[in-house]
Design an enzyme around this catalytic site. Structure first.
Site, PDB file in Angstrom:
ATOM      1  N   ASN A 150       0.593  -1.306   0.004  1.00 17.05           N
ATOM      2  CA  ASN A 150       0.014   0.081   0.059  1.00 17.05           C
ATOM      3  C   ASN A 150       0.597   1.170  -0.068  1.00 17.05           C
ATOM      4  O   ASN A 150       0.511   2.174  -0.712  1.00 17.05           O
ATOM      5  CB  ASN A 150      -0.985   0.088   1.092  1.00 17.05           C
ATOM      6  CG  ASN A 150      -0.501  -0.305   2.285  1.00 17.05           C
ATOM      7  OD1 ASN A 150       0.746  -0.436   2.735  1.00 17.05           O
ATOM      8  ND2 ASN A 150      -1.033   0.052   3.588  1.00 17.05           N
ATOM      9  N   GLU A 248       4.374  -4.685  12.165  1.00 22.14           N
ATOM     10  CA  GLU A 248       3.445  -3.473  11.825  1.00 22.14           C
ATOM     11  C   GLU A 248       2.318  -4.184  11.225  1.00 22.14           C
ATOM     12  O   GLU A 248       2.368  -4.330   9.850  1.00 22.14           O
ATOM     13  CB  GLU A 248       4.148  -2.273  11.125  1.00 22.14           C
ATOM     14  CG  GLU A 248       5.568  -1.724  11.656  1.00 22.14           C
ATOM     15  CD  GLU A 248       5.024  -0.935  12.818  1.00 22.14           C
ATOM     16  OE1 GLU A 248       3.991  -0.235  12.817  1.00 22.14           O
ATOM     17  OE2 GLU A 248       6.094  -0.716  13.768  1.00 22.14           O
ATOM     18  N   CYS A 282      -3.341   1.494   6.459  1.00 19.82           N
ATOM     19  CA  CYS A 282      -3.221   0.613   7.688  1.00 19.82           C
ATOM     20  C   CYS A 282      -4.037   1.665   8.731  1.00 19.82           C
ATOM     21  O   CYS A 282      -4.912   1.171   9.532  1.00 19.82           O
ATOM     22  CB  CYS A 282      -1.995   0.426   7.972  1.00 19.82           C
ATOM     23  SG  CYS A 282      -0.642   1.597   8.276  1.00 19.82           S
ATOM     24  N   GLU A 455       8.046   1.860  14.902  1.00 20.64           N
ATOM     25  CA  GLU A 455       8.756   2.248  14.021  1.00 20.64           C
ATOM     26  C   GLU A 455       8.684   3.724  13.505  1.00 20.64           C
ATOM     27  O   GLU A 455       7.762   4.281  13.570  1.00 20.64           O
ATOM     28  CB  GLU A 455       8.276   1.559  12.568  1.00 20.64           C
ATOM     29  CG  GLU A 455       9.249   1.411  11.423  1.00 20.64           C
ATOM     30  CD  GLU A 455       8.659   0.483  10.285  1.00 20.64           C
ATOM     31  OE1 GLU A 455       7.531   0.857   9.640  1.00 20.64           O
ATOM     32  OE2 GLU A 455       9.410  -0.653  10.113  1.00 20.64           O
TER      33      GLU A 455
HETATM   34  P1  NAP Z   1       0.169  -9.212   3.118  1.00 25.60           P
HETATM   35  O1  NAP Z   1      -0.817  -9.802   2.326  1.00 25.60           O
HETATM   36  O2  NAP Z   1       0.457  -9.533   4.709  1.00 25.60           O
HETATM   37  O3  NAP Z   1       1.735  -8.956   2.546  1.00 25.60           O
HETATM   38  C1  NAP Z   1       2.614  -8.124   3.104  1.00 25.60           C
HETATM   39  C2  NAP Z   1       3.967  -8.640   2.459  1.00 25.60           C
HETATM   40  O4  NAP Z   1       4.145 -10.151   3.193  1.00 25.60           O
HETATM   41  C3  NAP Z   1       4.131  -8.860   1.262  1.00 25.60           C
HETATM   42  O5  NAP Z   1       5.331  -8.620   0.610  1.00 25.60           O
HETATM   43  C4  NAP Z   1       3.798 -10.376   1.049  1.00 25.60           C
HETATM   44  O6  NAP Z   1       4.284 -11.081  -0.037  1.00 25.60           O
HETATM   45  C5  NAP Z   1       4.568 -11.152   2.102  1.00 25.60           C
HETATM   46  N1  NAP Z   1       4.201 -12.455   2.597  1.00 25.60           N
HETATM   47  C6  NAP Z   1       3.004 -12.986   2.210  1.00 25.60           C
HETATM   48  N2  NAP Z   1       2.990 -14.128   2.796  1.00 25.60           N
HETATM   49  C7  NAP Z   1       4.155 -14.416   3.423  1.00 25.60           C
HETATM   50  C8  NAP Z   1       4.713 -15.430   4.460  1.00 25.60           C
HETATM   51  N3  NAP Z   1       4.258 -16.477   4.651  1.00 25.60           N
HETATM   52  N4  NAP Z   1       5.871 -14.999   4.821  1.00 25.60           N
HETATM   53  C9  NAP Z   1       6.424 -14.045   4.658  1.00 25.60           C
HETATM   54  N5  NAP Z   1       6.162 -12.773   3.983  1.00 25.60           N
HETATM   55  C10 NAP Z   1       4.984 -13.179   3.303  1.00 25.60           C
HETATM   56  O7  NAP Z   1      -0.201  -7.370   3.279  1.00 25.60           O
HETATM   57  P2  NAP Z   1      -0.647  -6.381   2.205  1.00 25.60           P
HETATM   58  O8  NAP Z   1      -1.980  -6.937   1.541  1.00 25.60           O
HETATM   59  O9  NAP Z   1       0.453  -6.287   1.201  1.00 25.60           O
HETATM   60  O10 NAP Z   1      -1.090  -5.208   3.028  1.00 25.60           O
HETATM   61  C11 NAP Z   1      -2.119  -4.729   3.551  1.00 25.60           C
HETATM   62  C12 NAP Z   1      -2.031  -4.959   5.355  1.00 25.60           C
HETATM   63  O11 NAP Z   1      -0.841  -4.481   5.785  1.00 25.60           O
HETATM   64  C13 NAP Z   1      -3.216  -4.437   5.730  1.00 25.60           C
HETATM   65  O12 NAP Z   1      -3.740  -5.428   6.816  1.00 25.60           O
HETATM   66  C14 NAP Z   1      -2.613  -3.120   6.382  1.00 25.60           C
HETATM   67  O13 NAP Z   1      -3.525  -2.551   7.447  1.00 25.60           O
HETATM   68  C15 NAP Z   1      -1.286  -3.501   6.872  1.00 25.60           C
HETATM   69  N6  NAP Z   1      -0.455  -2.360   7.053  1.00 25.60           N
HETATM   70  C16 NAP Z   1      -0.050  -2.173   8.262  1.00 25.60           C
HETATM   71  C17 NAP Z   1       0.782  -1.119   8.526  1.00 25.60           C
HETATM   72  C18 NAP Z   1       1.442  -0.699   9.555  1.00 25.60           C
HETATM   73  O14 NAP Z   1       2.381   0.115   9.645  1.00 25.60           O
HETATM   74  N7  NAP Z   1       0.947  -1.156  10.727  1.00 25.60           N
HETATM   75  C19 NAP Z   1       1.151  -0.248   7.226  1.00 25.60           C
HETATM   76  C20 NAP Z   1       0.796  -0.597   5.856  1.00 25.60           C
HETATM   77  C21 NAP Z   1      -0.081  -1.642   5.846  1.00 25.60           C
HETATM   78  P3  NAP Z   1       3.302 -11.332  -1.437  1.00 25.60           P
HETATM   79  O15 NAP Z   1       3.036  -9.928  -1.772  1.00 25.60           O
HETATM   80  O16 NAP Z   1       4.047 -11.923  -2.315  1.00 25.60           O
HETATM   81  O17 NAP Z   1       2.146 -12.028  -0.992  1.00 25.60           O
END
Ligand code: NAP
Length: 477
Positions: A150, A248, A282, A455
């Protein structure tokens, strides 16, 4: 584009690739390699070597290289912002500041690292009068930086910049949906002088290669931003090697509007806070708690503001609402809206696809018992409005979620604002704006299932280093 392993641009060892699409049009842009286990292990081995060299460089040299990278990013801001906008549907007026902030973050960590001091103990303990005890921050080794789709450029920079400034080698694993701009930034880091074995970047599905990083004994820490489900999985896998894990994660942030609020500011904060990045932030407000005495007026004005939003090409400066990251993401948002309606919510506007990846901004009137008012994080331009009567009721609804990232409180009464903020179970509260706010120095992060750790430039270098005590016995005799 190709991966970055041990100073070389590489295809996957078995030649497999993954297509990267333009989110707004679904046109093909490029491919990236689908890394194999062998590729990832080679990256880890190279990074292990790189960590030894980089950790022994004087901090002023590391900082100078990082500052050069930040300058190069600034000089290529327009190109990088365009790339970001095309690969993820982020509107160009939001892509440019994201790239600018990434450069600021790099400079912030470079500067902070120059002044990362240890401590000297006093002799208040009897028997230590003749000793000198001081501490130094030393690098961890290899840090894996796993980032989400994102805010790919900004959030990834919070990770590699801190890790590199602190003297660690990094392995970046960007989101598979939109890895290209992060790869261009990695190219810039190499160009600025970060050695090839100090910065590796591997591409491929996290579900295929993530566990190799999480379980590797040669990786000292994982810094992850993404969903709570994946964060939990990483923590479980990483536990076997007791590596540091910084998480995060997701949020379902409340936005609490009291009847004494500046009405226009409250509605604008709700709509703008929610539709930024097409609702894929997020810490954007995701549950709108509005005091019942002003709820109907609030809904009416929110509908007017939503109706005036300009949807269109993300590359057009006038566009205010771009596409979602993928057709799958838009489908998920639609399913969540339909589920909420099936639970009794009233659909006020929206609730429809504009195209495969564009979803109409949607307003729902909901009750506190519905999933969307509790633990269902909706990553799209959806505004669920919940009425409340008393301050205590608002706090109870705000806290009735497993998440605890940020929150917004809107009232002209500063005593009430602080009183409520103190009772909210989250990592940060914004007063008189939505929680969709992040200062790059701020210790950003969540409570409960929104994460572990904080962070930001003010705190991450402590997490990216280990403190060693040096004890000089009887030196003062
Ligand atoms: P995601 O599906 O969890 O993916 C995040 C990263 O993790 C991607 O690079 C993904 O790779 C990788 N990943 C997936 N499965 C994994 C595994 N088994 N082991 C290690 N890495 C793995 O999240 P997203 O859809 O990209 O982002 C949206 C989420 O992030 C929302 O829930 C949002 O609230 C949260 N977020 C939190 C923050 C914060 O600072 N708290 C900031 C931004 C976003 P692939 O793309 O290859 O699947």
């Amino acid at each position: 584009m190709k991966m970055f392993i041990n100073g070389e641009r590489r295809e996957a060892s078995d030649g497999r690739t993954i297509d990267v699409l333009n989110s707004a049009t679904l046109e093909f842009i490029d491919t990236v390699p689908a890394a194999t286990e062998k590729d990832v292990n080679e990256a880890i081995a190279a990074a292990k070597e790189g960590a030894r060299y980089w950790g022994s460089l004087p901090v002023y040299e590391r900082s100078a290289i990082l500052n050069k990278a930040a300058d190069l990013i600034d000089s290529r801001r327009e190109e990088l912002a365009g790339s970001l906008s095309i690969e993820m549907g982020k509107i160009i007026s939001e892509a440019r500041p994201e790239v600018r902030v990434a450069a600021q973050i790099i400079r912030g960590f470079a500067e902070k690292a120059n002044h990362l001091y240890g401590q000297t103990m006093t002799d208040y303990q009897v028997g230590t009068e003749h000793d000198i005890i001081f501490t130094r921050h030393e690098p961890l080794g290899v840090v894996a930086c796993i980032s989400p789709f994102n805010y790919p450029v900004e959030l990834c920079s919070q990770k590699y910049a801190a890790a590199l400034a602190a003297g660690n080698a990094v392995i970046i694993k960007p989101s598979t949906d939109n890895p290209l701009t992060v790869m261009k930034v990695a190219e810039i880091l190499w160009e600025a002088g970060v050695p090839g074995n100090v910065l590796q970047l591997v591409t491929g599905a996290g579900s295929d290669i993530g566990d190799i990083l999480s379980e590797s004994p040669d990786i000292a820490a994982i810094t992850f931003t993404g969903s709570t489900a994946v964060g939990k999985h990483i923590a479980e896998k990483a536990a076997g090697t007791l590596k540091r894990v910084f998480l995060e994660l997701g949020g379902n942030d409340p936005y609490i509007v009291f009847e004494d609020a500046d009405f226009e500011l409250a509605v604008t904060g709700a709509v703008r806070g929610r539709v930024q990045n097409a609702g894929q932030t997020c810490c954007s407000p995701k549950r709108f708690l509005v005091q019942n005495s002003i709820k109907d007026a609030f809904i009416k004005r929110a509908v007017e503001q939503i109706g005036a939003l300009v949807m269109g090409s993300p590359l057009d400066d006038k566009t205010e609402l771009g596409s979602l990251i993928s057709a799958k993401a838009a489908k998920t948002v639609d399913e969540q809206v339909k589920l909420t309606i099936s639970q009794g919510a009233k659909l006020i506007c929206g609730g429809t696809f504009i195209s495969e990846t564009y979803y109409a901004p949607t307003i729902l009137e909901v009750t506190p018992s519905m999933d969307i008012a509790k633990d269902m994080e909706c990553f799209g331009p959806v505004i669920p409005i919940i009425g409340f009567d008393t301050e205590e009721e608002a706090i109870a609804i705000a806290n009735q979620t497993m998440y605890g990232l940020q929150a917004g409180v809107i009232t002209k009464d500063i005593n009430k604002a602080i009183r409520v903020a103190a009772k909210l179970e989250c990592g940060g509260v914004v007063i008189n704006q939505s929680g969709n706010y992040r200062h790059l120095d701020q210790p950003f992060g969540g409570r409960k299932m929104s994460g572990i750790g904080r962070e930001g430039v003010s705190v991450t270098l402590d997490e990216m280093t280990q403190v060693k005590s040096y004890i000089l016995r009887n030196i003062l005799e």
